[in-house]
Design a protein around this motif. Structure first.
Motif, short mmCIF file in Angstrom:
data_model
loop_
_atom_site.label_atom_id
_atom_site.label_comp_id
_atom_site.label_asym_id
_atom_site.label_seq_id
_atom_site.Cartn_x
_atom_site.Cartn_y
_atom_site.Cartn_z
N ALA A 82 22.95 32.15 65.38
CA ALA A 82 23.00 33.22 66.02
C ALA A 82 23.22 33.46 67.18
O ALA A 82 24.28 35.27 67.19
CB ALA A 82 21.48 33.80 66.59
N LEU A 83 23.76 33.46 67.88
CA LEU A 83 24.75 32.93 69.47
C LEU A 83 26.31 33.26 68.46
O LEU A 83 26.80 34.30 69.25
CB LEU A 83 24.51 31.92 70.27
CG LEU A 83 25.41 32.76 71.27
CD1 LEU A 83 24.40 33.18 71.92
CD2 LEU A 83 25.18 31.17 72.07
N ALA A 84 26.67 32.70 67.89
CA ALA A 84 27.70 32.68 66.90
C ALA A 84 28.12 33.86 66.47
O ALA A 84 29.08 34.85 66.56
CB ALA A 84 27.77 31.65 66.61
N ALA A 85 26.82 33.95 65.58
CA ALA A 85 27.08 35.94 64.60
C ALA A 85 27.48 37.24 66.03
O ALA A 85 28.22 37.39 65.67
CB ALA A 85 25.95 36.10 63.67
N ILE A 86 26.49 36.63 67.13
CA ILE A 86 26.49 38.08 68.09
C ILE A 86 28.33 37.45 68.52
O ILE A 86 28.49 39.02 69.07
CB ILE A 86 25.07 37.56 68.83
CG1 ILE A 86 24.27 37.86 68.10
CG2 ILE A 86 25.65 38.83 70.21
CD1 ILE A 86 23.25 37.68 69.03
#
Length: 92
Positions: A82-86
């Motif tokens: 999720a952090l990478a996607a954001i």
């Protein structure tokens, strides 16, 4: 040194560390030696070592059925994805 190579070097180092810690912990478990705490294993995974941790779990068949360890590791991976996607979306 620019941020790219430094980040790559860090990723390699933390994943090799995670892999090595899982190997050592599996070996210690087999021979009745002092173990590495689950907190330590999860902390290394949290700071980027989750691919190394998952690879070691699969290869050494270590901590594959242990709850809540399995769930915590899975949640760390979900958080990292999720952090990478954001981060990716924020750069666009």
């Amino acid at each position: 040194m620019s941020i790219g190579p430094a980040l790559l070097a860090f990723a390699i180092l933390v994943n090799l560390t995670a892999f090595g810690l899982f190997w050592y912990d599996k070996r210690a478990a087999r021979f009745g030696r002092r173990r590495i705490s689950e907190r330590t294993l999860l902390t290394v995974a949290f700071f980027g070592g989750s691919p190394g941790a998952m690879t070691a779990r699969h290869i050494f068949r270590h901590k594959t059925r242990k709850e809540p360890f399995r769930t915590h590791l899975a949640l760390i991976i979900v958080f990292q994805v999720a952090l990478a996607a954001i981060g990716t979306l924020a750069l666009q």
